[in-house]
Scaffold this active site. Structure first.
Site, short mmCIF file in Angstrom:
data_model
loop_
_atom_site.label_atom_id
_atom_site.label_comp_id
_atom_site.label_asym_id
_atom_site.label_seq_id
_atom_site.Cartn_x
_atom_site.Cartn_y
_atom_site.Cartn_z
N LYS A 102 1.04 -1.31 0.01
CA LYS A 102 -0.14 0.16 0.04
C LYS A 102 0.90 1.30 0.00
CE LYS A 102 -4.03 -1.94 0.11
NZ LYS A 102 -4.95 -1.61 1.19
N GLN A 138 -0.37 -12.83 10.71
CA GLN A 138 -0.95 -12.45 9.33
C GLN A 138 0.45 -12.27 8.56
OE1 GLN A 138 -3.06 -9.36 10.55
NE2 GLN A 138 -1.58 -7.62 9.80
N ASP A 178 -2.60 -6.34 0.76
CA ASP A 178 -1.22 -6.66 1.12
C ASP A 178 -1.16 -7.44 2.28
OD1 ASP A 178 -2.57 -4.90 2.91
OD2 ASP A 178 -0.95 -3.84 3.29
N ASP A 181 -2.26 -8.21 17.86
CA ASP A 181 -2.78 -7.55 16.99
C ASP A 181 -4.28 -8.43 16.48
OD1 ASP A 181 -2.81 -5.18 14.91
OD2 ASP A 181 -3.21 -7.26 13.24
N ASN A 182 -5.42 -7.75 16.66
CA ASN A 182 -6.60 -8.46 16.34
C ASN A 182 -6.79 -9.95 16.78
OD1 ASN A 182 -7.72 -6.16 14.84
ND2 ASN A 182 -6.71 -6.85 12.89
N GLU A 236 -5.51 -6.40 21.37
CA GLU A 236 -5.82 -5.48 20.87
C GLU A 236 -7.15 -5.80 20.06
OE1 GLU A 236 -5.95 -2.78 16.67
OE2 GLU A 236 -5.51 -4.93 16.80
N LYS A 252 1.44 4.80 9.42
CA LYS A 252 1.38 3.35 9.05
C LYS A 252 1.99 3.36 7.52
CE LYS A 252 -3.05 2.94 9.43
NZ LYS A 252 -4.32 2.18 9.63
N TYR A 253 1.83 4.25 6.71
CA TYR A 253 2.12 3.91 5.30
C TYR A 253 3.34 4.93 5.05
CZ TYR A 253 -2.49 2.18 5.86
OH TYR A 253 -3.59 1.33 5.92
#
Length: 653
Positions: free
Chosen positions: A250, A310, A345, A381-382, A410, A523-524
């Protein structure tokens, strides 16, 4: 054919044991040095007196320690024990009809009524003789003498031979032949103190390069450790530090197409440079990371890392273990989706794969790998997108090897899912605090977290912002909103954190109207932060964090109590230590725009204050002292100056 119970002579009943989570399926949470207060309804048929003990032990021990339970009235009994060590404890209850105390109680009443107790004294002798058979040599002689005295004193008109001294002696050797035992051994997970009280700071290491526009390294980040420490944080949390995928990377502001210089999202983990056990080449090496961990400790900081289970499409796992991922009809790996959003991504693991055991073992080994590098705090994360049984297993596996491990969940999802993850053993959790704006919302939510059974297994960690969440209150309210939200987070919760430097620099521009995404989100892209901006909140944050460390009342959640204010835009609450030696009273103006005033109506009994006396409140933010009298006192707060009071209450003025 009749089916008799194992022993029908067990008359005591043990019910409604607290704390007990889901019938004993899950453990309650405590930190080292805490007390576990256990209550139960204990009763029997008839009017006989009962005795009961709370039994506890470390999981690794075989023998039990016992604490006598005390009756509180209406068949409610209570006792407590202290958990001294990190790890696991078990507890249960045993209760029985106490024939000796029943006899002694009846004898006393007859003596007081002037009745002949000759036969009653003789009735007590066998009870004492039975106890003597279990006694030590010294006590055996005492008990035998008492039994003989009861027999020979049968015509006595008093109960001297059934006095308190004999009662204490008999308690050492109770007749528990028909004792009822609670059918469960309930569990306690004991964590280190940082599970209960911690102050987190999140940053992206790649934004801390010495040269503008360059990609920062872990070695360069070492130079910023004093900056983080100076604000009073004790946990430095790093988003994923692994290689970032190139396939479907991204661009800025989550653009589908990335420019050649765009660094990609750190949560798109894995490339030809490695996966979850590797470090992004531009950040450095594993040795650099280990040195950062050591340097952080020298600055009073503990490194926490992000565990995001992930992968990017070009993660080595995708080629080496294609069976761990779902395939689409065209043969490509299924990427993550939350319709209508697509995350090309990122590809999630398939936890329903036939090779789930191998997948679980590898993910556990990721945690073990980073633990070997000195990490003991992991932000997950998640976690709500992975099976609960996986977390039950993983936490138990990690805790067995590293009982000092801490997991931050989170999971911004439905309450029951968040609570189930906590029951799995995830040490702390993000909360809905981020979206609770009004006084009514704050009171309702935090009373649920701190005054109901939820507190036995769920520890909150309050964040006013994250890299994903720029709430509308911060967008609209500017600097006063940032100040108020940090004071709320730091005083409502013993665990709190911020994503910086965005927070202390009051970054509040959304990507578009109605969005919680930051414009030009870090983040990007790589940021260049001006840490010396004159209007930075770093000094205010440092002051609040210093107050947290100097006042033990703010280092717990269970003592939180709200107090009435005749203005719905002002919230008032207190925290105090168990001995009331330290009491902190916080008053916050929830409006980032308007000066608000009102009368605070304190619950004086809850604070241990006299209803008609004068006491002093010392504002720890401004160092101003006020003399207050009684329950009702006036407050006025201008958000442009400071939107809150953090008072230490002095009852000795």
């Amino acid at each position: 054919m009749s089916r008799f119970p194992q022993d029908g002579r067990q008359r005591a009943v043990i019910e409604n044991v607290k704390p007990e989570i889901d019938g004993g399926r899950f453990a309650v949470m405590r930190t080292q040095g805490d007390k576990v207060t256990v209550e139960a309804d204990i009763f029997a048929d008839g009017d006989d007196l009962l005795s009961a003990v709370l039994k506890y032990r470390r999981k690794k021990d075989e023998g039990w320690t016992e604490v006598p339970m005390e009756p509180l009235g209406n068949d409610l009994w209570r006792a407590e024990f202290t958990v001294e060590e990190i790890g696991g404890y078990l507890y249960s209850i045993e209760a029985w009809v106490d024939r000796f105390e029943t006899w002694r109680h009846g004898l006393k009443k007859k003596v007081e009524a002037g009745q002949d107790v000759s036969l009653d004294l003789m009735t007590g002798a066998p009870l004492v003789e039975r106890a003597s058979k279990k006694a030590s040599a010294e006590d055996k002689k005492k008990l035998q003498d008492r039994a003989a005295a009861l027999r020979s004193g049968a015509k006595s008109k008093n109960a001297r031979d059934a006095d308190d001294e004999l009662g204490l002696l008999m308690k050492k050797y109770p007749d528990r032949r028909f004792a009822a035992r609670y059918g469960k051994q309930l569990a306690v997970v004991v964590d280190r103190e940082k599970a209960r009280f911690s102050t987190w700071y999140e940053l992206f290491p790649r934004s801390f390069a010495r040269r503008p526009g360059a990609h920062g390294s872990l070695e360069e980040l070492e130079q910023s450790l004093p900056y983080v420490a100076s604000m009073g944080f004790d946990v430095l949390y790093l988003p994923p530090i692994h290689p970032i995928g190139r396939d479907y990377r991204k661009g800025r502001n989550n653009a589908l197409t990335a420019a050649p210089e765009d660094p990609g999202s750190p949560w798109a983990i894995g490339s030809t440079d490695g996966g979850h056990k590797s470090i992004h080449p531009e950040l450095g090496t594993v040795e650099d990371f280990k040195r950062l961990v050591a340097k952080a400790m020298e600055n009073g900081l503990e490194i926490a890392i992000d565990i995001a289970f992930q992968c990017a499409p070009d993660h080595p796992y995708v080629k080496e273990h294609p069976e761990w991922f779902r395939k689409r009809p065209d043969g490509s790996v299924q990427f993550a989706e939350n319709p209508p959003k697509k995350y090309e991504d990122i590809v999630p693991f398939d936890f329903e794969t036939d090779a789930w055991r191998e997948l679980w073992a590898e993910l556990r080994d990721v945690i073990f790998f980073w633990a070997e590098q000195g990490v003991r705090i992991f932000r997950l994360d998640n976690p709500h997108t992975k099976p609960f049984r996986f977390w039950d297993w993983l936490v138990a596996e990690v805790k067995e090897r590293h009982p000092d491990a801490i997991f931050l969940s989170e999971a911004f999802t439905r309450p029951k899912i968040m609570y189930r993850l906590a029951k799995a053993g995830l040490t702390q959790s993000y909360t809905y605090f981020t979206w609770r704006r009004t006084k009514a919302e704050l009171v309702e939510y935090f009373e649920e977290l701190t005054q109901t059974n939820v507190r036995e297994f769920f520890r909150s960690n309050l964040w006013p912002n994250t890299p994903d969440i720029l709430m509308d209150y911060l967008q609209e309210g500017g600097r006063p909103a940032f100040v108020a939200r940090y004071i709320l987070a730091a005083t409502l919760g013993a665990n709190c954190g911020i994503y910086g430097p965005a927070f202390e620099l009051c970054e509040n521009k959304p990507r578009e109207s109605g969005s919680e995404e930051y414009l030009n989100a870090e983040k990007y892209e790589i940021k260049r932060w001006d840490l010396e901006k004159p209007d930075s909140l770093k000094d205010l944050i440092a002051a609040v964090n210093r107050i947290r460390k100097e006042n033990q009342a703010l280092q717990n959640d269970w003592s939180l109590r709200f107090h009435a204010v005749d203005n719905d835009r002002i919230v008032c609450y207190s925290k105090q230590t168990g001995d009331r030696a330290n009491t902190v009273l916080t008053v916050v103006n929830l409006s980032p725009v308007n000066t608000e005033s009102g009368l605070v109506n304190l619950s004086l009994d809850a604070l241990g204050l006299s209803s008609d006396g004068t006491f002093q409140v010392h504002d720890l933010l401004t160092d101003v002292r006020y003399d207050w009298r009684g329950a009702r006192n006036y407050v006025e707060l201008d958000p442009k100056k400071i939107p809150a009071h953090i008072f230490r209450v002095d009852n000795h003025h």
